[in-house]
Scaffold this active site. Structure first.
Site, PDB file in Angstrom:
ATOM      1  N   GLY A 168       0.804  -1.052  -0.008  1.00 17.96           N
ATOM      2  CA  GLY A 168       0.064   0.000  -0.201  1.00 17.96           C
ATOM      3  C   GLY A 168       0.803   1.203   0.073  1.00 17.96           C
ATOM      4  O   GLY A 168       1.999   1.369   0.787  1.00 17.96           O
ATOM      5  N   GLY A 201       6.380  -2.594   3.527  1.00 10.30           N
ATOM      6  CA  GLY A 201       5.878  -2.752   4.908  1.00 10.30           C
ATOM      7  C   GLY A 201       6.328  -4.160   5.281  1.00 10.30           C
ATOM      8  O   GLY A 201       7.253  -4.856   4.919  1.00 10.30           O
ATOM      9  N   GLY A 213       4.504  -7.283   4.793  1.00 11.49           N
ATOM     10  CA  GLY A 213       4.808  -8.189   3.543  1.00 11.49           C
ATOM     11  C   GLY A 213       6.062  -8.018   2.673  1.00 11.49           C
ATOM     12  O   GLY A 213       6.529  -9.085   2.431  1.00 11.49           O
ATOM     13  N   ASP A 261       0.693   2.140   8.996  1.00  9.94           N
ATOM     14  CA  ASP A 261       0.455   1.150  10.410  1.00  9.94           C
ATOM     15  C   ASP A 261       1.350   1.297  11.273  1.00  9.94           C
ATOM     16  O   ASP A 261       0.987   0.946  12.503  1.00  9.94           O
ATOM     17  CB  ASP A 261      -0.117  -0.279   9.749  1.00  9.94           C
ATOM     18  CG  ASP A 261      -1.222  -0.164   8.878  1.00  9.94           C
ATOM     19  OD1 ASP A 261      -2.108   0.737   8.831  1.00  9.94           O
ATOM     20  OD2 ASP A 261      -1.233  -1.317   8.040  1.00  9.94           O
ATOM     21  N   ARG A 270     -24.116  15.128  19.046  1.00  9.04           N
ATOM     22  CA  ARG A 270     -24.256  13.631  18.718  1.00  9.04           C
ATOM     23  C   ARG A 270     -22.952  13.012  18.751  1.00  9.04           C
ATOM     24  O   ARG A 270     -22.014  13.284  19.156  1.00  9.04           O
ATOM     25  CB  ARG A 270     -24.308  13.878  16.885  1.00  9.04           C
ATOM     26  CG  ARG A 270     -25.427  14.118  16.114  1.00  9.04           C
ATOM     27  CD  ARG A 270     -25.415  14.407  14.763  1.00  9.04           C
ATOM     28  NE  ARG A 270     -26.680  14.418  14.173  1.00  9.04           N
ATOM     29  CZ  ARG A 270     -26.926  14.975  12.912  1.00  9.04           C
ATOM     30  NH1 ARG A 270     -25.847  15.442  12.301  1.00  9.04           N
ATOM     31  NH2 ARG A 270     -28.062  14.861  12.405  1.00  9.04           N
ATOM     32  N   ARG A 319     -23.432   8.909  14.601  1.00  6.83           N
ATOM     33  CA  ARG A 319     -23.090   8.962  12.918  1.00  6.83           C
ATOM     34  C   ARG A 319     -21.745   8.309  12.821  1.00  6.83           C
ATOM     35  O   ARG A 319     -20.869   8.304  13.573  1.00  6.83           O
ATOM     36  CB  ARG A 319     -22.931  10.475  12.406  1.00  6.83           C
ATOM     37  CG  ARG A 319     -24.187  11.376  12.520  1.00  6.83           C
ATOM     38  CD  ARG A 319     -24.997  10.758  11.105  1.00  6.83           C
ATOM     39  NE  ARG A 319     -26.031  11.492  11.151  1.00  6.83           N
ATOM     40  CZ  ARG A 319     -27.458  11.280  11.508  1.00  6.83           C
ATOM     41  NH1 ARG A 319     -27.474  10.275  12.385  1.00  6.83           N
ATOM     42  NH2 ARG A 319     -28.505  12.215  11.398  1.00  6.83           N
ATOM     43  N   ARG A 340      -3.950   8.242   3.622  1.00  8.29           N
ATOM     44  CA  ARG A 340      -2.820   7.727   3.005  1.00  8.29           C
ATOM     45  C   ARG A 340      -2.262   8.776   1.966  1.00  8.29           C
ATOM     46  O   ARG A 340      -1.251   8.474   1.262  1.00  8.29           O
ATOM     47  CB  ARG A 340      -2.901   6.241   2.229  1.00  8.29           C
ATOM     48  CG  ARG A 340      -2.884   5.341   3.488  1.00  8.29           C
ATOM     49  CD  ARG A 340      -2.469   3.858   2.937  1.00  8.29           C
ATOM     50  NE  ARG A 340      -2.572   3.593   1.522  1.00  8.29           N
ATOM     51  CZ  ARG A 340      -3.249   2.600   1.016  1.00  8.29           C
ATOM     52  NH1 ARG A 340      -3.430   1.651   1.859  1.00  8.29           N
ATOM     53  NH2 ARG A 340      -3.077   2.151  -0.356  1.00  8.29           N
TER      54      ARG A 340
HETATM   55  O1  F6P Z   1      -1.241  -1.508   5.412  1.00 10.51           O
HETATM   56  C1  F6P Z   1      -1.867  -0.224   5.213  1.00 10.51           C
HETATM   57  C2  F6P Z   1      -3.265  -0.244   5.019  1.00 10.51           C
HETATM   58  O2  F6P Z   1      -3.450   0.983   4.758  1.00 10.51           O
HETATM   59  C3  F6P Z   1      -4.110  -0.607   6.262  1.00 10.51           C
HETATM   60  O3  F6P Z   1      -4.123   0.017   7.390  1.00 10.51           O
HETATM   61  C4  F6P Z   1      -5.667  -0.892   5.548  1.00 10.51           C
HETATM   62  O4  F6P Z   1      -6.138  -1.977   6.236  1.00 10.51           O
HETATM   63  C5  F6P Z   1      -5.027  -1.379   4.149  1.00 10.51           C
HETATM   64  O5  F6P Z   1      -3.650  -0.814   4.094  1.00 10.51           O
HETATM   65  C6  F6P Z   1      -5.952  -1.081   3.143  1.00 10.51           C
HETATM   66  O6  F6P Z   1      -5.595  -1.751   2.001  1.00 10.51           O
HETATM   67  P1  F6P Z   1      -5.912  -1.145   0.253  1.00 10.51           P
HETATM   68  O7  F6P Z   1      -4.906   0.068   0.093  1.00 10.51           O
HETATM   69  O8  F6P Z   1      -5.332  -2.324  -0.498  1.00 10.51           O
HETATM   70  O9  F6P Z   1      -7.247  -1.110   0.300  1.00 10.51           O
END
Ligand code: F6P
Length: 351
Positions: free
Chosen positions: A10, A110, A112, A135, A170, A269, A278
């Site tokens: 990601g 990261g 993986g 993360d 709320r 809500r 991101r």
């Molecule tokens: O690993 C980073 C992350 O932003 C996680 O917090 C989130 O669950 C995931 O990637 C979302 O992944 P994607 O961009 O594949 O939807």
């Protein structure tokens, strides 16, 4: 020297700043440098997609979000699967690396990504890595780049929600990224003044969330803000088999909203900022961090200290062997000081 660079997994803010840091340092040190950008992470290495890059391509990207190389997810568990020609992806990457006569690879990613980077390095590839993930769950480094920027984005959402929550009296549930590790939610919750912070590491009691809302109402606080990580679970959910937890694909925030709606005589809500967290510019802190990491990663290559990740330890950038990083995950430990301090501040962790 012939070096390939790739960004994997990601995306996050700071990838370009880190690529720039590596490139600037290497171009400054080596007159015979051939630097190659590998397209879309490991996918480009598998498929032989790369191109030679010039110094000017790394100018003006310090504060740009995303990655100029593109990225993709190549889950580690699929890397060793053989294709119709009986060739697995790891072997394809190895062959391409050898055929192209790369001297080293710079890999930004990261958890993986680091498993695959370690597997490549064990097969003889000269690898240097940089710790990327919003993360913040990568082992071996105090922080990963992208985390500070994502916290800033998430805190911005919590800040903005305060005024509308107060105006209507709320309850707002803000679902933040983080499946197994709740770092973004914990830090953004502290930065954005959340009343309740719910984390994957601490299964929550619905009653304790209800109690804090009630207590706030009784002292005239008509609104409450709950920051919940996407991987947070109630105590009841946590004991269920994994498949049953999500109850037909629901998210942690939507499940909590439903529970609160049933029990409260007050509007509830849900806000899900998602990938907003991101995107956009890296914070100045991340820009400094990425630039320092990039310089040290380049230095590791120049000194032929391969099989290592440039990492933050205290205030120093150090080199950590990939064997100490790969296959581990840094979730929030029970003795994390920030948890204790959140409790002291009167923030409910749903315990
Ligand atoms: O690993 C980073 C992350 O932003 C996680 O917090 C989130 O669950 C995931 O990637 C979302 O992944 P994607 O961009 O594949 O939807």
């Amino acid at each position: 020297m012939k070096i390939g660079m790739l960004t994997s997994g990601g995306d996050c803010q700071g990838l370009n700043a880190a690529l720039r840091g590596v490139a600037k340092t290497l171009f400054g040190a080596l007159s015979d440098l051939e630097l190659y950008g590998i397209q879309d992470g490991y996918k480009g290495l598998i498929e032989g997609q790369w191109r030679r890059m010039e110094p000017h391509e790394f100018s003006g990207i310090l504060r740009e979000g995303g990655t100029i190389l593109g990225t993709s997810r190549q889950p580690y568990k699929t890397i060793q699967n053989a294709d119709e020609n009986n060739m697995d992806k790891l072997t394809m990457m190895l062959k391409n690396y050898e055929n192209e006569k790369f001297d080293a690879l710079v890999i930004l990613g990261g958890c993986g990504t680091h498993k695959t980077a370690y597997a490549l390095s064990q097969r003889g590839v000269n690898v240097v890595t940089l710790p990327k993930t919003i993360d913040n769950d990568l082992y071996g480094t105090d922080y990963s780049f992208g985390f500070d920027s994502a916290v800033a984005k998430a805190a911005e959402v919590l800040d903005v929600i305060h005024s509308t929550a107060a105006a209507h009296g709320r309850i707002f549930v803000v679902e933040l990224m983080g499946n197994k590790a709740g770092w973004v939610t914990l830090y953004a919750g502290l930065a954005g003044g959340a009343d309740v912070i719910l984390l994957p590491e601490i299964p929550y009691e619905l009653n304790s969330v209800l109690n804090i809302i009630d207590r706030r109402n009784r002292i005239g606080r008509r609104f409450s803000i709950i920051a919940i990580a996407e991987g947070a679970l109630s105590k009841e959910e946590a004991v269920l088999p994994k498949k049953e937890r999500k109850n037909g694909g629901s998210t942690s925030g939507s499940r909590l909203v439903r529970e609160l709606d049933e029990r409260l005589n007050q509007d509830v809500r849900l806000v899900v900022p998602g990938h907003f967290q991101r995107g956009g510019d890296p914070t100045p802190t991340d820009r400094v961090f990425c630039s320092r990491l990039g310089a040290v990663a380049a230095e590791l290559i120049l000194n032929k200290r391969f099989g290592r990740m440039a990492a933050l330890r205290g205030t120093s950038i150090i080199a950590v062997p990939l064997s100490e990083v790969a296959g581990k995950q840094k979730i929030i430990p029970p003795d994390c000081e920030a948890l204790a301090q959140a409790r002291l501040l009167g923030i409910s962790l749903g315990e």
